[in-house]
Design a protein around this motif. Structure first.
Motif, short mmCIF file in Angstrom:
data_model
loop_
_atom_site.label_atom_id
_atom_site.label_comp_id
_atom_site.label_asym_id
_atom_site.label_seq_id
_atom_site.Cartn_x
_atom_site.Cartn_y
_atom_site.Cartn_z
N ARG A 144 5.81 -8.01 -4.82
CA ARG A 144 6.76 -6.92 -4.52
C ARG A 144 6.56 -5.83 -5.54
NH1 ARG A 144 9.89 -11.44 -4.05
NH2 ARG A 144 10.29 -11.22 -6.28
N PRO A 145 6.45 -4.61 -5.10
CA PRO A 145 6.21 -3.49 -6.00
C PRO A 145 7.15 -3.49 -7.20
CG PRO A 145 6.07 -2.75 -3.75
CD PRO A 145 6.52 -4.18 -3.70
N ALA A 146 8.42 -3.72 -6.96
CA ALA A 146 9.39 -3.65 -8.05
C ALA A 146 9.09 -4.69 -9.12
CB ALA A 146 10.81 -3.86 -7.50
N ASP A 147 8.81 -5.89 -8.68
CA ASP A 147 8.51 -6.93 -9.64
C ASP A 147 7.24 -6.60 -10.41
OD1 ASP A 147 9.34 -9.76 -10.44
OD2 ASP A 147 7.18 -9.97 -10.11
N ALA A 148 6.26 -6.09 -9.67
CA ALA A 148 5.00 -5.73 -10.31
C ALA A 148 5.19 -4.62 -11.33
CB ALA A 148 3.98 -5.32 -9.25
N VAL A 167 0.84 -1.20 0.00
CA VAL A 167 0.00 0.00 0.00
C VAL A 167 0.87 1.25 0.00
CG1 VAL A 167 -1.92 -1.12 1.17
CG2 VAL A 167 -0.10 -0.02 2.52
N THR A 168 0.21 2.40 -0.12
CA THR A 168 0.94 3.66 -0.08
C THR A 168 0.41 4.51 1.06
OG1 THR A 168 0.99 3.59 -2.47
CG2 THR A 168 1.69 5.63 -1.43
N PRO A 169 1.21 4.99 1.95
CA PRO A 169 2.63 4.63 2.05
C PRO A 169 2.77 3.21 2.61
CG PRO A 169 1.97 5.94 3.92
CD PRO A 169 0.78 5.88 3.02
N ALA A 177 -6.38 -10.16 -12.05
CA ALA A 177 -5.35 -10.81 -11.25
C ALA A 177 -5.90 -12.08 -10.62
CB ALA A 177 -4.85 -9.88 -10.15
N TYR A 178 -4.99 -13.01 -10.38
CA TYR A 178 -5.37 -14.28 -9.78
C TYR A 178 -6.11 -14.08 -8.45
CZ TYR A 178 -5.02 -18.56 -7.14
OH TYR A 178 -5.33 -19.65 -6.36
N ASN A 179 -5.58 -13.15 -7.66
CA ASN A 179 -6.28 -12.87 -6.41
C ASN A 179 -6.03 -11.43 -5.98
OD1 ASN A 179 -3.71 -12.86 -5.44
ND2 ASN A 179 -3.90 -14.75 -4.26
N ASP A 180 -6.60 -11.03 -4.88
CA ASP A 180 -6.49 -9.64 -4.46
C ASP A 180 -5.07 -9.24 -4.12
OD1 ASP A 180 -9.12 -9.18 -4.88
OD2 ASP A 180 -9.73 -9.30 -2.77
N GLU A 181 -4.34 -10.14 -3.53
CA GLU A 181 -2.97 -9.77 -3.16
C GLU A 181 -2.14 -9.49 -4.41
OE1 GLU A 181 -1.68 -12.84 -0.55
OE2 GLU A 181 -2.58 -11.86 1.19
N THR A 182 -2.34 -10.29 -5.40
CA THR A 182 -1.64 -10.04 -6.64
C THR A 182 -2.10 -8.72 -7.25
OG1 THR A 182 -1.56 -12.43 -6.97
CG2 THR A 182 -1.05 -11.05 -8.86
N LEU A 190 -1.20 -2.85 -8.39
CA LEU A 190 -1.48 -1.45 -8.04
C LEU A 190 -0.22 -0.78 -7.50
CD1 LEU A 190 -4.30 -1.01 -8.78
CD2 LEU A 190 -5.02 -1.70 -6.48
N ALA A 191 0.51 -1.48 -6.67
CA ALA A 191 1.74 -0.94 -6.10
C ALA A 191 2.77 -0.70 -7.20
CB ALA A 191 2.30 -1.88 -5.05
N GLY A 192 2.84 -1.63 -8.13
CA GLY A 192 3.77 -1.48 -9.25
C GLY A 192 3.43 -0.25 -10.07
N MET A 193 2.15 -0.03 -10.27
CA MET A 193 1.71 1.14 -11.04
C MET A 193 2.11 2.42 -10.34
SD MET A 193 -2.09 -0.09 -12.19
CE MET A 193 -2.50 1.55 -12.82
N ARG A 194 1.90 2.42 -9.05
CA ARG A 194 2.23 3.60 -8.25
C ARG A 194 3.72 3.93 -8.41
NH1 ARG A 194 0.62 1.46 -3.56
NH2 ARG A 194 -1.57 1.28 -4.12
N GLU A 195 4.51 2.89 -8.40
CA GLU A 195 5.94 3.08 -8.55
C GLU A 195 6.28 3.76 -9.88
OE1 GLU A 195 9.19 -0.25 -7.86
OE2 GLU A 195 8.25 0.59 -6.07
#
Lengths: 324, 324
Positions: free
Chosen positions: B217-221, A276-278, B238-243, B248-253
Motif C-alpha cells: 500500500r502506498p501509504a505504508d510504503a 501505479v500512477t495514476p 526489494a524482496y520482489n517486484d510487487e514490493t 516506488l508508489a510510496g516515493m511518489r506519495e
DNA sequence: ATGAAAGCGCTAACAT
DNA sequence: ATGTTAGCGCTTTCAT
C-alpha cells in the motif's frame, strides 16, 4: 536394518479395534443405513487415529470405482491472481466435501485425458473453453464430471465488460475503445467481455467500441493509443489490468495522462493496479462465491446428481481509482 | 438405454491381441529383460491403440506399490509468475519420464500428507521450506521422495540478493535498504535473499542493509521510505517486484523519484515492471533450468536413486531499466 | 449389528 | 517367449 515402516491398513485398524474390516469401512465412511453402536464406532475411530491410518487412495478408488480427485485445468500462464484465489476457494470447499482438488497447467502438449487418467480424476473443471473432442475423450477415460467455467456458458465476463463500459459512459464518454490483450487468452472470455462493452454502448446509442490489440510493451501500446485518439476515442476498457497498465505506459510515452487525455479502466484488480500512477480504476471480480458454487456443483454431481454447467456469476464491481 | 461404455482394460487388449495379460503388461511397460518378438509387440500396441486403452491408474499403483504422480506444493498466493513457469517446465520434463505433476495450493488448513494420500503421490516437491514434522508425516504416508526448493538448500535466492546489492553498489550506493514483503512469504526464500544482500555489502565494507517491511500500500510504503531516508539510505533492494512497486508508489506519495532520490531494484521481472514509470530495474531469474534439473532428480530418485536435495541454481541476471 | 468373501484392474514371481 | 497365479487394500453384497 529396520523394517520398511509399512503403512497402516484397514486390517490393522480392524485388528486393533477388535472388529472386522467391513465394520471399519462402514464407520470410516459412515455408510448410511447401518446401525453401528456408538461404542463400536468410537473404538474404530480411536484405533484409526492412534495408528495414523489413512486409506490407500488407489485401493479405495479401485474398489469403489471412482476416486475423489478433482482436477482444475488452467490454460493461462502465468496464472492470474484471481484464478489462484478461485482455485484456493474451490479446493477448500471441495475438501469440506471430502474431495481433493489439484491444479493442472494445461500448456504442455499432453492430452488432458492422459493427465486425468494418470491422477485418476473423477471430475475435471477447466478454466476457459474445452474443445468438444477433449470433453468426449475425457468422458471415455472415465471422468464422471466435466465442467468448464469462463467458457461460453459463463455470463460473468460479459458483466465485467458491461460494468467497465457503464462506468466510462457515466463519466461522460461516448466514444470507447477496447484493448484486447496481445497474447494468448481464452477466446471466449475476451469476447464475452467485449460483448458486454458493446451492449452497454448500444444501450445508450453510442457507437460500438474501437477494438485494438495491445501487447504488453509501451511502444506497442503507444501506437494503439495514437490510433484511438485519431478516432476520437476518449476512454478505453482493457481486457485486464496488465493490458490497462500497458495502455497507461503507452500514454506516458506520448506525454499523455489519464484520465484527462484518455480514461482507462482495467479488470482484475491485480496488486500493481493500486501501486501505479495514476492508480488504475478497474473492475474487481470476486471469484470466491463462484468458486464455492462451482465446488458444490461438482460435489453433488459426483454424488449422483446432474452436472449442470452452473451459471457462475462473480459479482463484479468497479473499484474506482484515478485512471477513469 | 445404452451400456455404460466400460473403459477398456488390459484384458480387453490381451484378448484383442490374442495374448495374455502378462504379455500386454510387459510390452506396454516395456519391461527390460524380456524378449518379446517384434511381431507380438506390434500386435499388442496396435490393439491398445485401437481400443484407446489407458491403464487404470489406481489399479496400476495398487499393484505396483507406487503411483507416478508428483505433487508440487505451492504456498505463495497469488502464484508468482516465475513459479508458474517453473511448474510448467517441471511438469513437461517429468512427463517425458512418464510422471505426472500436478499443483497443490498449500494454503488451506489441510495437512499436506492428507492431500498426498488422496492423490496417491509418490513424490512431493515443495516451494519453500517444509517443517520437519511435515516431512516425517509425508514419509509415513508413503511418499517416497520429498524435496523442497527455495528452502535452505537453494542458493538461488542468495544469488538474487547478491546481484541486487552488487548492482546498487556498482552505481555508487553505500547505504542500502532491504524491503521485506509485508505479507506471508516463504521465510527461507526471503532470508536467503537478504543474506545475499548482506554478503555483498560486507564484501565492500559497507554497512549491513536497513531492513524494513513494506505492505503493498502506498501509504505504508511511504512510511518506510521516509524511514530509510532518515537513515541516509540511498538505494533499496526489494524482496520482489510487487514490493518494489510499492516502494516506488510510496516515493511518489512523498514527491520523490527514482533513482535520484532513492534507487530501487526488484526481483522477478513481472510484466508490470516494464510498464510503470520509471520502469523497474529488477533481477530476473529463469527457473526453467532449475525446473528441468529438479525434475531429473525427482525422476531418478523415484527410479531408485537417491534424492539429493539438488543445488538448484536459477542463473539470475539483472534487467537494468530506470529505477536503479 | 457384524462378518465372510468376492472382486476392482493391474503387476510380478514363478512356471512352462 | 508366454501364460498361470497370487496378491495389492479396499468396498460391498450377502449371510448370519
Amino acid at each position: 536394518m529396520r523394517s520398511p515402516a509399512r503403512r497402516a491398513t484397514s486390517a490393522d485398524v480392524a485388528r486393533a479395534a477388535g472388529v472386522s474390516r467391513t465394520t471399519v469401512s462402514f464407520v470410516l465412511n459412515n455408510k448410511p443405513g447401518q446401525s453401528i453402536p456408538e461404542e463400536t464406532r468410537r473404538r474404530v475411530l480411536e484405533a484409526a487415529r492412534s495408528l495414523d491410518y489413512r486409506p490407500h487412495a488407489s485401493a479405495r478408488s479401485l474398489a469403489a470405482g471412482r476416486s475423489d480427485v478433482v482436477l482444475l485445468s488452467i490454460s493461462q500462464l502465468p496464472i492470474p491472481a484471481n484464478i489462484s484465489r478461485f482455485a484456493e476457494e474451490c479446493a477448500t470447499t471441495l475438501a469440506e466435501r471430502g474431495l481433493t482438488m489439484v491444479l493442472h497447467l494445461d500448456v504442455q502438449g499432453r492430452p488432458l485425458a492422459d493427465v486425468c487418467a494418470s491422477v485418476d480424476a473423477s471430475a475435471v473443471v477447466a478454466m476457459g473453453d474445452l474443445p468438444p473432442e477433449t470433453t468426449a475423450a475425457l468422458r471415455r477415460t472415465g471422468v464422471a464430471v466435466v465442467l468448464s467455467v469462463g467458457g461460453d456458458s459463463a455470463a460473468a465476463h460479459r458483466d465485467v465488460g458491461r460494468l467497465q463500459a457503464e462506468h466510462l459512459i457515466e463519466r461522460g464518454h461516448r466514444r470507447l475503445g477496447y484493448a484486447l490483450a496481445g497474447q494468448r487468452v481464452p477466446r471466449a472470455m475476451a469476447s464475452e467481455q467485449l460483448l458486454g462493452v458493446e451492449e452497454a454502448c448500444a444501450a445508450v446509442g453510442a457507437e460500438p467500441p474501437t477494438v485494438l490489440s495491445v501487447a504488453p510493451r509501451p511502444a506497442d501500446a503507444a501506437r494503439a493509443v495514437a490510433l484511438w485518439r485519431d478516432r476520437s476515442v476518449t476512454a478505453v476498457a482493457a481486457y485486464n489490468d496488465e493490458t490497462a497498465l500497458a495502455v497507461l505506459a503507452g500514454m506516458r510515452e506520448l506525454g499523455l495522462t489519464a484520465p484527462d487525455d484518455l480514461a482507462v479502466i482495467g479488470a482484475d484488480d491485480i496488486r500493481a493496479a493500486s501501486l501505479v500512477t495514476p492508480p488504475l480504476t478497474t473492475v474487481a471480480f470476486d471469484l470466491s462465491n463462484a468458486a464455492r458454487h462451482l465446488a458444490e456443483v461438482v460435489a453433488s454431481a459426483l454424488a449422483g446428481g446432474e452436472a449442470r454447467p452452473a451459471e457462475v456469476s462473480s459479482g463484479p464491481r468497479v473499484v474506482r481509482r484515478e485512471s477513469a
